[in-house]
Structure formats: C-alpha cells, structure tokens
Design an enzyme around this catalytic site. Structure first.
Site, PDB file in Angstrom:
ATOM      1  N   SER A 267      -0.165   9.832   2.388  1.00 10.73           N
ATOM      2  CA  SER A 267       1.180   9.386   2.777  1.00 10.73           C
ATOM      3  C   SER A 267       1.155   8.489   4.020  1.00 10.73           C
ATOM      4  CB  SER A 267       2.087  10.595   3.023  1.00 10.73           C
ATOM      5  OG  SER A 267       2.193  11.377   1.863  1.00 10.73           O
TER       6      SER A 267
ATOM      7  N   CYS B 267       0.669  -1.041   4.496  1.00 14.19           N
ATOM      8  CA  CYS B 267       1.205  -2.311   4.985  1.00 14.19           C
ATOM      9  C   CYS B 267       1.047  -2.452   6.497  1.00 14.19           C
ATOM     10  CB  CYS B 267       2.684  -2.432   4.619  1.00 14.19           C
ATOM     11  SG  CYS B 267       3.017  -2.378   2.848  1.00 14.19           S
TER      12      CYS B 267
ATOM     13  N   ARG C  34      11.140  19.706  -4.410  1.00 16.55           N
ATOM     14  CA  ARG C  34      12.520  19.944  -3.972  1.00 16.55           C
ATOM     15  C   ARG C  34      13.382  20.472  -5.115  1.00 16.55           C
ATOM     16  NH1 ARG C  34      11.810  14.542  -1.934  1.00 16.55           N
ATOM     17  NH2 ARG C  34      11.193  14.597   0.257  1.00 16.55           N
TER      18      ARG C  34
ATOM     19  N   ASP D 198       1.071   1.087  -7.180  1.00 14.34           N
ATOM     20  CA  ASP D 198       0.343  -0.163  -7.383  1.00 14.34           C
ATOM     21  C   ASP D 198      -0.460  -0.204  -8.676  1.00 14.34           C
ATOM     22  OD1 ASP D 198       1.361  -0.739  -4.915  1.00 14.34           O
ATOM     23  OD2 ASP D 198      -0.537  -0.695  -3.838  1.00 14.34           O
TER      24      ASP D 198
ATOM     25  N   ALA E 131       1.741   6.900  -1.400  1.00 12.63           N
ATOM     26  CA  ALA E 131       3.195   6.771  -1.508  1.00 12.63           C
ATOM     27  C   ALA E 131       3.768   7.299  -2.812  1.00 12.63           C
ATOM     28  CB  ALA E 131       3.590   5.306  -1.316  1.00 12.63           C
ATOM     29  N   ALA E 132       3.339   6.741  -3.947  1.00 11.30           N
ATOM     30  CA  ALA E 132       3.934   7.138  -5.223  1.00 11.30           C
ATOM     31  C   ALA E 132       3.607   8.583  -5.572  1.00 11.30           C
ATOM     32  CB  ALA E 132       3.466   6.203  -6.337  1.00 11.30           C
TER      33      ALA E 132
END
Length: 466
Positions: free
Chosen positions: A46, A50, A27, A292, A16-17
């Site tokens: 990605s 959870c 971008r 995390d 994620a991060a």
C-alpha cells in the site's frame, strides 16, 4: 467453500488495487464469513509508486512517508497478509494458487473460493547487451527506488543517463538533476512525452534543456557498456556513446500478466487482463482483476487501453472489494487524464492525441491558444499553452493538452469532466467556472480554447481537401 460457512478470498499483489480490494471486502464481510489471504512478493504494501521520483529527488525525505498502510496494519484489520511470498501458478480448474517463499524457496498450495489478481506492471527492460549490469535500474516499486538510491551512493561519478522520456523518464531526469547529477536523456521520439502531441512535447523539451538536461532525440540505446568492475560506464546508440555512472530505464511499463497468461485467462491487445465493468475477469465468475495488470475502456475512443495509474488502481480495488463483499459496483472506464511536472513546468493531458483520433477514424479540428494562469495584471501570472481537439461537425470534445507554470496542470480536470459528460466545445464555453484575478483571467484558458475550437468547427469544411 474452504470451510463449512467461510469463503476464502485470495489476493495476489499487496499494493493499491489488491489491498484496496481486500480492505473493502473486509469492511463488508466479517472474518467468520470471509477469510482473506493476500500474497506480496516485495517488502512493502500500500505505497505510492508515483511518489518514488520525488523521494529519489529529495522532495520526500523518508521512504516510509510513501507508505499508506503497513503489513501490520492490514493484519490488525483481519487480513492474512503474507509478505515476501510470490505466487508462481494459478490453477483455475482446482481453485488454488502455488506460492513460493522468496527467502527460503519453500513452496505450497493455497485454495481459494474467490481470487483477485493485482500483479501490477513491470518496467520495460529491453533485451540488449549489458542491461542487467550493476548501476542499471528500472523504477517501479519501493524496492526499485531503494536500489537506485543505494546505487547513487556507490557511484564513482555524477553522470546519469535516462533511457526514455515518458512520465517516469522525465520525472527521474528532474530527480537526478536535483541530486546534482549531469543528466542525459536518450529518447526514441523526436520530442519527450509522447503522451502529448509533438508540438506540445517541444515545450517540455525546451524546459528540460533550460534545466541543463541534455536531450538526445530520435536515438535508440542499443547496448550498455561496462567497466572492468562490471558496473555500467556508458550507453551506446548506433551513432554515439554517452558516459554514465548510473542508468535509469524510463521506457514505460507493461502489464505483469505472465501468471494470468499461463493460467489461460483472457488478455487484450496490450497484454492486460480483460474484465467486465464489475472488474470480473471475462468468462470467470470468481476471479477479479484490477490495477496496472488490466486493460480499461477508453470512454472517448471506445477502445481498450492500458493505463498504469494509482488513481485507477484504487478505484478498481474499491469496485472489486464491494462486489466480493456482496455489494454491487462498476468501473465505467477512463478518459486518459494524467499530470506531471519538470521542476516548475506543469504538464497535463486528457482524452485523445491527434494520432489517437486518427487511429480510430475520427475527423477532428485542433486549436492551440496561449494564455496566463491569472489575470495578466496580477502578480505571478505565468504563461500556459492549451491545445484542444474537437470532432468535426459534432463539436464533441476529444482531448486537451496543457503545458505551463503554476496553476496550469489541474485545469485539465475541467476537460476531464467535460469528456466524461460528452460535452461539445460549444457547451464548454458556457461552463460557470470560478473567477477572481489571483486564480484566472476572466476567460479561463480552457474556455478560451473551447471558444476558438467552437468557432473553427462552425467554419465551412472543404470536403474535397478533407
């Protein structure tokens, strides 16, 4: 720079991060301006960690539904993503990282102009006999989830022991029940979900027992017992043994910061990397960290905390990518909001527990109310309990915990906004919330708790007793 006009960004960690940071930086800056190289030691990028308990439990049928973006998709967007490649050393002085191909063992160095550390967290695996035996699983990555499912397919019996009763432990206990296993949860605490106060945790325990889960409180697993084939056969505490064909460790996670520690980067009291509001590692102009593996500011207590949640990790990545890409963004902190469930029982908390407030020296009042998710006369109305903490004298909201059925958990978002805004419980009573009988009583349960807390704050305080 690594080339005359091109900077190189190196990202450690492909979830994620890390990949949010890489994608946002891409971008904002073209490939000719910024080369992006990302390293991931696992098989996936990605993805929603959870969602793993719901995949294991069968609510999510296919593993790939948890994957938001594949390595091929990242590469198509101009990110040089190298899978099954582990970073083994960060050389801060030279601006480079050492990597090892997980499959071949080949090592090499890669230089960087800017570095993002997104190494995540690792499941706590206590040092005790037998903990590495086949059939004992931590669940943090998709690889871990697949290994657990493979183990369930090989298990000779249908007995499972979950060690620990935090979010992962509770969710995995439900998943195993749904798989048809006889489940025992062994927990060091008196009640499950230590992210709640014990009186609210009791409601969770009663619901779990109602599902047929055996709850063993105030017990610590001291060893894992194995059979002649080397696989787990039971776990042992000081007083008893609990048969198990599979064991899931749900004790919690710690920041994965061994690399950062070895590189001399600053770590906090919880072992996470320390950053400024721009997510830049303190004292290092060209190194960022998120997810995390970092500690974050608790906006209610004013202290640093480690909270492993995908919501924060994605926000960290956006902030980092914006700053690396030449923009400006900050991450102000958190209030500690989290939700979970055990079958149809919803569990939510935000802000401080009683022991959190005491630890930082706050004086407070607590109230607990019982209400319903809808107007009491409307079909489907279900009970819920709301506990609220407010600072004595000022009335500032400090925390909320909610346990109930359908429609309970997301009400915690009202409290999360109030905490972020620094509202008092008196101010909360005037909030203009939506009402119709299918959705809420005339007085929403959170506002009922706020009214009761405001009244208690106004009561004369016995200074001698206090």
């Amino acid at each position: 720079m690594t080339a005359e006009s091109t900077e190189r960004l190196v990202v450690i960690g492909g979830d994620a991060a890390g990949m949010s940071a890489a994608s946002q930086a891409r971008r904002l800056r073209r490939a000719g301006e910024l080369e992006i190289v990302a390293f991931e030691r696992g098989h996936f990028t990605s993805y929603s960690a959870c969602g793993i308990p719901y995949w294991v439990g069968g609510d999510v049928e296919e593993r790939d539904r948890l994957i938001a973006r594949t390595p091929e998709e990242h590469r198509a967007r101009g990110i040089d993503l190298r899978m099954r490649t582990e970073v083994t050393e960060i050389d801060v002085a030279a601006g480079r990282v050492r990597t090892r191909d997980v499959d071949s063992g080949a090592e090499s160095w890669t230089s960087y102009d800017k570095l993002v550390i997104a190494t995540g967290a690792r499941p706590i695996r206590p040092a005790m006999p037998g903990v590495d035996a086949p059939g004992v699983h931590g669940v943090q990555t998709l690889d871990d989830g697949q290994a657990l499912l493979d183990s369930l397919a090989r298990a000779r019996g249908r007995r499972a022991v979950v060690v620990g009763a935090g979010y992962i432990g509770v969710e995995m206990a439900e998943a195993l029940i749904r798989r048809g296993y006889e489940v025992t949860v062994v927990n060091r605490g008196t009640e499950p979900m230590t992210t709640l106060d014990a009186d609210m945790g009791r409601l969770v325990r009663e619901a779990m027992e109602g599902l047929g889960i055996t709850m063993v409180g105030e017990a610590e697993v001291t060893k894992v017992l194995t059979g002649q084939d080397g696989r787990v056969r039971a776990v042992a505490t000081e007083d008893a043994e609990y048969p198990a064909d599979v064991v899931v460790l749900g004790i919690g996670v710690r920041p994965e910061t061994a690399l950062a520690r070895a590189a001399g980067l600053p770590l906090g009291a919880h072992g996470g990397l320390l950053t400024d509001r721009a997510m830049r590692v303190r004292g290092h102009e060209n190194i960022w960290a998120g997810g995390d593996c970092v500690e974050v500011l608790d906006l209610v207590s004013g202290q640093q905390r480690h909270i492993a949640l995908g919501t924060h990790a994605n926000k960290h990545g956006q902030v980092i990518g914006t700053n690396v890409g030449g923009g400006y963004a900050t991450f102000p902190g958190v209030v500690g909001t989290a939700v979970s469930k055990v079958c149809d029982l919803e569990i939510a908390r935000t802000g401080l527990r009683e022991k959190d407030a005491r630890r930082v020296g706050l004086q407070f009042e607590t109230v607990t109310i019982e209400s319903t998710s809808r107007a009491g006369y409307y079909p489907g109305a279900s009970p819920m309990a709301v506990k609220m903490l407010a600072e004595r004298r000022t009335g500032r909201l400090l925390g909320v915990q909610i346990v109930g059925r359908e429609g309970a958990a997301k009400r915690v978002d009202i409290a999360a906004v109030a905490l972020t805004a620094g509202l008092t419980v008196e101010q909360m009573t005037a909030l203009d919330l939506g009402y119709a009988p299918p959705f809420s009583p005339v007085w929403d349960p959170v506002l009922v708790a706020a009214r009761k807390a405001a009244a208690k704050i106004r009561e004369p305080w016995d200074h001698a007793a206090g």
